[in-house]
Design a protein around this motif. Structure first.
Motif, PDB file in Angstrom:
ATOM      1  N   ALA A   1       0.852  -1.191   0.000  1.00 15.27           N
ATOM      2  CA  ALA A   1       0.000   0.000   0.000  1.00 15.27           C
ATOM      3  C   ALA A   1       0.886   1.239   0.000  1.00 15.27           C
ATOM      4  N   VAL A   2       0.680   2.112  -0.981  1.00  7.08           N
ATOM      5  CA  VAL A   2       1.474   3.336  -1.122  1.00  7.08           C
ATOM      6  C   VAL A   2       0.538   4.527  -0.953  1.00  7.08           C
ATOM      7  N   ALA A   3       0.877   5.460  -0.061  1.00  8.29           N
ATOM      8  CA  ALA A   3      -0.023   6.572   0.222  1.00  8.29           C
ATOM      9  C   ALA A   3       0.755   7.841   0.536  1.00  8.29           C
ATOM     10  N   ASP A   4       0.056   8.970   0.461  1.00  6.31           N
ATOM     11  CA  ASP A   4       0.513  10.259   1.000  1.00  6.31           C
ATOM     12  C   ASP A   4       1.894  10.687   0.494  1.00  6.31           C
ATOM     13  N   GLN A   5       1.938  11.084  -0.762  1.00  8.99           N
ATOM     14  CA  GLN A   5       3.125  11.712  -1.350  1.00  8.99           C
ATOM     15  C   GLN A   5       4.330  10.787  -1.472  1.00  8.99           C
ATOM     16  N   SER A   6       4.094   9.505  -1.537  1.00  3.75           N
ATOM     17  CA  SER A   6       5.197   8.572  -1.767  1.00  3.75           C
ATOM     18  C   SER A   6       5.338   8.300  -3.258  1.00  3.75           C
ATOM     19  N   SER A   7       6.573   8.129  -3.716  1.00  3.47           N
ATOM     20  CA  SER A   7       6.838   7.835  -5.128  1.00  3.47           C
ATOM     21  C   SER A   7       7.872   6.717  -5.229  1.00  3.47           C
ATOM     22  N   PRO A   8       7.515   5.523  -4.815  1.00  2.00           N
ATOM     23  CA  PRO A   8       8.511   4.445  -4.777  1.00  2.00           C
ATOM     24  C   PRO A   8       8.742   3.806  -6.132  1.00  2.00           C
ATOM     25  N   HIS A   9       9.862   3.108  -6.242  1.00  2.00           N
ATOM     26  CA  HIS A   9      10.104   2.222  -7.371  1.00  2.00           C
ATOM     27  C   HIS A   9       9.850   0.801  -6.879  1.00  2.00           C
ATOM     28  N   ILE A  10       8.896   0.120  -7.489  1.00  2.00           N
ATOM     29  CA  ILE A  10       8.555  -1.253  -7.127  1.00  2.00           C
ATOM     30  C   ILE A  10       8.867  -2.120  -8.339  1.00  2.00           C
ATOM     31  N   GLY A  11       9.921  -2.902  -8.239  1.00  2.00           N
ATOM     32  CA  GLY A  11      10.381  -3.630  -9.409  1.00  2.00           C
ATOM     33  C   GLY A  11      10.568  -5.120  -9.166  1.00  2.00           C
ATOM     34  N   THR A  12      10.112  -5.917 -10.123  1.00  2.00           N
ATOM     35  CA  THR A  12      10.313  -7.372 -10.136  1.00  2.00           C
ATOM     36  C   THR A  12       9.910  -8.014  -8.811  1.00  2.00           C
ATOM     37  N   CYS A  13       8.785  -7.568  -8.261  1.00  2.00           N
ATOM     38  CA  CYS A  13       8.272  -8.159  -7.035  1.00  2.00           C
ATOM     39  C   CYS A  13       7.176  -9.172  -7.357  1.00  2.00           C
ATOM     40  N   TRP A  14       7.000 -10.136  -6.469  1.00  2.00           N
ATOM     41  CA  TRP A  14       5.937 -11.134  -6.599  1.00  2.00           C
ATOM     42  C   TRP A  14       4.985 -10.916  -5.432  1.00  2.00           C
ATOM     43  N   VAL A  15       3.764 -10.475  -5.748  1.00  2.00           N
ATOM     44  CA  VAL A  15       2.741 -10.223  -4.736  1.00  2.00           C
ATOM     45  C   VAL A  15       1.599 -11.202  -4.991  1.00  2.00           C
ATOM     46  N   HIS A  16       1.264 -12.002  -4.003  1.00  2.00           N
ATOM     47  CA  HIS A  16       0.283 -13.062  -4.258  1.00  2.00           C
ATOM     48  C   HIS A  16      -0.468 -13.453  -2.994  1.00  2.00           C
ATOM     49  N   ASP A  17      -1.657 -14.035  -3.199  1.00  2.00           N
ATOM     50  CA  ASP A  17      -2.476 -14.572  -2.109  1.00  2.00           C
ATOM     51  C   ASP A  17      -2.771 -13.515  -1.046  1.00  2.00           C
ATOM     52  N   THR A  18      -3.256 -12.358  -1.489  1.00  2.00           N
ATOM     53  CA  THR A  18      -3.628 -11.284  -0.571  1.00  2.00           C
ATOM     54  C   THR A  18      -5.134 -11.071  -0.619  1.00  2.00           C
TER      55      THR A  18
ATOM     56  N   LEU B   1       7.151   4.271  -9.909  1.00  2.00           N
ATOM     57  CA  LEU B   1       7.127   3.321 -11.021  1.00  2.00           C
ATOM     58  C   LEU B   1       6.901   1.911 -10.497  1.00  2.00           C
ATOM     59  N   ILE B   2       6.016   1.192 -11.157  1.00  2.00           N
ATOM     60  CA  ILE B   2       5.814  -0.237 -10.898  1.00  2.00           C
ATOM     61  C   ILE B   2       6.174  -0.970 -12.180  1.00  2.00           C
ATOM     62  N   GLU B   3       7.164  -1.839 -12.123  1.00  2.00           N
ATOM     63  CA  GLU B   3       7.571  -2.508 -13.355  1.00  2.00           C
ATOM     64  C   GLU B   3       7.942  -3.974 -13.109  1.00  2.00           C
ATOM     65  N   ASP B   4       7.600  -4.774 -14.106  1.00  2.00           N
ATOM     66  CA  ASP B   4       7.974  -6.192 -14.128  1.00  2.00           C
ATOM     67  C   ASP B   4       7.509  -6.937 -12.873  1.00  2.00           C
ATOM     68  N   CYS B   5       6.366  -6.562 -12.321  1.00  2.00           N
ATOM     69  CA  CYS B   5       5.864  -7.225 -11.124  1.00  2.00           C
ATOM     70  C   CYS B   5       4.875  -8.327 -11.484  1.00  2.00           C
ATOM     71  N   ARG B   6       4.858  -9.341 -10.668  1.00  2.00           N
ATOM     72  CA  ARG B   6       3.951 -10.470 -10.831  1.00  2.00           C
ATOM     73  C   ARG B   6       2.929 -10.429  -9.699  1.00  2.00           C
ATOM     74  N   VAL B   7       1.654 -10.287 -10.055  1.00  2.00           N
ATOM     75  CA  VAL B   7       0.579 -10.147  -9.070  1.00  2.00           C
ATOM     76  C   VAL B   7      -0.432 -11.260  -9.312  1.00  2.00           C
ATOM     77  N   GLU B   8      -0.603 -12.140  -8.340  1.00  2.00           N
ATOM     78  CA  GLU B   8      -1.439 -13.331  -8.531  1.00  2.00           C
ATOM     79  C   GLU B   8      -2.327 -13.594  -7.326  1.00  2.00           C
ATOM     80  N   ASN B   9      -3.559 -14.051  -7.606  1.00  2.00           N
ATOM     81  CA  ASN B   9      -4.498 -14.489  -6.571  1.00  2.00           C
ATOM     82  C   ASN B   9      -4.688 -13.423  -5.493  1.00  2.00           C
ATOM     83  N   THR B  10      -4.962 -12.206  -5.932  1.00  2.00           N
ATOM     84  CA  THR B  10      -5.243 -11.103  -5.024  1.00  2.00           C
ATOM     85  C   THR B  10      -6.662 -10.612  -5.290  1.00  2.00           C
ATOM     86  N   ALA B  11      -7.110  -9.651  -4.506  1.00  2.00           N
ATOM     87  CA  ALA B  11      -8.373  -8.995  -4.838  1.00  2.00           C
ATOM     88  C   ALA B  11      -8.212  -8.294  -6.181  1.00  2.00           C
TER      89      ALA B  11
END
Length: 560
Positions: free
Chosen positions: A206-223, A237-247
């Protein structure tokens, strides 16, 4: 060359406690600690020291005072190597200012953060584990790196990066968090690289309130929440991320978010197979309004319409809260439709599924209607296979189980596999809780008994919509609507005769509501056909379209 001090309570010539070693330490001293348990709070203020286990993982430090951290570092330059920290009501490691390096350590805290860092000039947490804490790691107003760490079984947020922190998190696993895996707010251009985040009660990241992160090549799943959720005004920037079985959607960008999403090229291996990289929550508010208008256009059902609108309002407000980084309670999309046949349950279920699709909750509006015969097999193992197959066909949409009460043991013969179907469906609903909206329908009394057939049913279905019988006036309106849909008109005074007929019908358990209107119209059309054929001449267009009072009288002859 830095001086080395030895701590070993039972060794002659060594210092008996860590506190004794700290008091004797000069600038840059290394304190080597023998294996064992050390029930003493460690406080380091304005010192430059290293605390190292003689054998990595063999030293456990705890505080006998629940109101104190196990290790407290204040404006100091400290390295903690190969140590275990256990706490109950306070942080395992608390850092305020200075510099800290934590390597190959383990932190456990029952009702507090495992590692709590604020105002530090430089931090490095590497090859370490945090488990069983209220929060995993909190970093505030500090710069540094979290590398190759594990954060598991956390009651709330796994990792919080906030209020001016600039942290590079890489090769880190975060799993089993009661709320969010990673929560960033006012975190500038912090980064997440090659991290594995899973099994969270809300968003993975979860990214909020004036944040500008780089999220790269992450695997986010079963959330249970979105895989990655970005609030209004945030960039990065969000790049090359794998997002599976989430809402759904996997990656949620609030209105006003400036985050760029790059999907990469799966053929080149930049994005793992099965990646979901969507921009925005894909809410189609125009379709929502259209579908709600279609619902309002249904005859009667005032209570059901209000309930559905309330559910949609709650979903929309939750999305707004989520986009602002606020907490969102778990909402079940599964429903019980209780009422007699012919009261519009199937039609409302279809509209509800389309609404969930338009709101981005479900990926498609697929609608799978089943009954007992579609779920229950004839031999051992067949039922689970049939139930799983029906569930799979409905994934991404709505599974509508009509007359669901016939599955329960109390309403069956007792020697069949109905209960197995229920148990299978309950498990599938848990394993794929955000992928299907299951609606079970049937008579009100029977559905109450059905909910007792499996202990898990009541927790899965926490909302019941009651479909009342249609009034005689509503049945007349339904008849007129059906007739017009088939290019028929009601003749003079026929509406009054229909009102009288529907008013005197017995409304027992066999009363079919709109089905009664449909069956009556079918009989009236047959009566009209017989009447027109007996005219001896070709009827006019108006004759072909008009149902008369005589047609009604003939249709109901012998049925009263």
């Amino acid at each position: 060359m830095p001086r080395t001090l030895f701590v070993a309570p039972d060794q002659r010539g060594a210092l008996p406690t860590i506190r004794d070693a700290l008091e004797a330490a000069d600038e840059g001293a290394i304190i080597s600690i023998a294996p064992g348990d050390y029930p003493e709070p460690v406080s380091i203020t304005r010192q430059h020291v290293t605390l190292s286990a003689r054998e990595s993982g063999s030293v456990t430090i705890s505080s006998p005072f629940p109101d104190q951290p196990v290790v407290s570092v204040t404006d100091a330059r400290v390295e903690l190597i190969g140590l275990k920290f256990t706490s109950s009501e306070h942080s395992a490691v608390r850092v305020r200012g200075g510099q800290v390096k934590i390597v190959e350590c383990t932190a456990t805290a029952g009702y507090a953060p495992g590692i709590d860092i604020a105002g530090a000039d430089r931090i490095e947490v590497r090859n370490s584990q945090v488990t069983g804490a209220q929060y995993g790691i909190i970093v505030e107003d500090s710069d540094g790196t979290i590398d190759r760490c594990e954060i598991r079984e956390i009651a709330d947020d796994g990792l919080i990066v906030r209020l001016g922190a600039r942290v590079k998190v890489q090769h880190t696993t975060i799993a089993g968090c009661g709320f969010r895996g990673v929560y960033m707010y006012q975190a500038g251009d912090s980064s997440l690289d090659r991290c594995d985040i899973s099994q969270t009660g809300d968003a993975g990241i979860a990214v909020a309130d004036q944040s500008s992160p780089h999220i790269g090549t992450c695997w986010v799943h079963d959330t249970q929440g979105a895989g990655i959720s970005v609030g209004r005004g945030c960039g990065g920037l969000i790049e090359d991320c794998r997002v599976e079985n989430t809402a759904v959607p996997g990656i949620h960008l609030a209105d006003g978010a400036r985050t760029e999403v790059r999907e990469g090229d799966p053929a080149k291996g930049k994005v793992p197979v099965g990646a979901v990289a969507t921009t925005g929550n894909h809410q189609d508010l125009e379709s929502v309004d259209k579908l709600l208008g279609e619902l309002d256009g249904m005859i009667g059902l005032a209570g059901v319409k209000a309930e559905v609108r309330g559910l949609i309002d709650e979903i929309q407000v939750n999305e707004w809260r989520r986009s602002e980084g606020l907490s969102v309670g778990t909402v079940s999309n599964h429903l019980v439709f209780a009422g007699a046949p012919g009261t519009g349950k199937t039609t409302v279920a279809r509209i509800y599924g389309q609404l969930l699709k338009a709101l981005g909750i479900l990926p498609n509006g697929r609608f799978k209607e089943v009954s007992r015969r579609d779920l229950v097999g004839q031999y051992i193992g067949h039922t689970a296979e049939k139930a799983a197959s029906a569930f799979e066909e409905a994934r991404g949409g709505v599974l509508f189980i009509d007359e669901a009460y016939t599955l329960s043991r109390s309403s069956g013969s007792g020697a069949d596999f109905g209960q197995e179907a229920i148990d299978t469906l309950v498990k599938l609903m848990e394993d794929h809780r955000d992928e299907v909206a299951v609606i079970v329908a049937g008579y009100t009394g029977e559905m109450e008994k059905f909910m007792d057939a499996n202990p898990g049913l009541a927790s899965r279905f926490n909302k019941t919509l009651v479909f009342e019988n249609y009034s005689p006036e509503e049945l007349v309106s339904i008849s007129l609507h059906m007739a017009r849909g088939d290019d028929y008109l009601l003749g003079e005074d026929l509406d009054l005769a229909l009102l009288e007929w529907f008013g005197q019908m017995e409304r027992d358990q066999n009363f079919g509501n709109a089905r009664e209107a449909r069956k009556l119209l079918e009989r009236m059309r047959k009566s009209q056909s017989t009447r027109l054929r007996s005219l001896g001449q070709r009827p006019t267009r108006d004759d072909l379209r008009t149902l008369s009072l005589d047609d009604l009288l003939e249709a109901v002859r012998g049925t009263g």
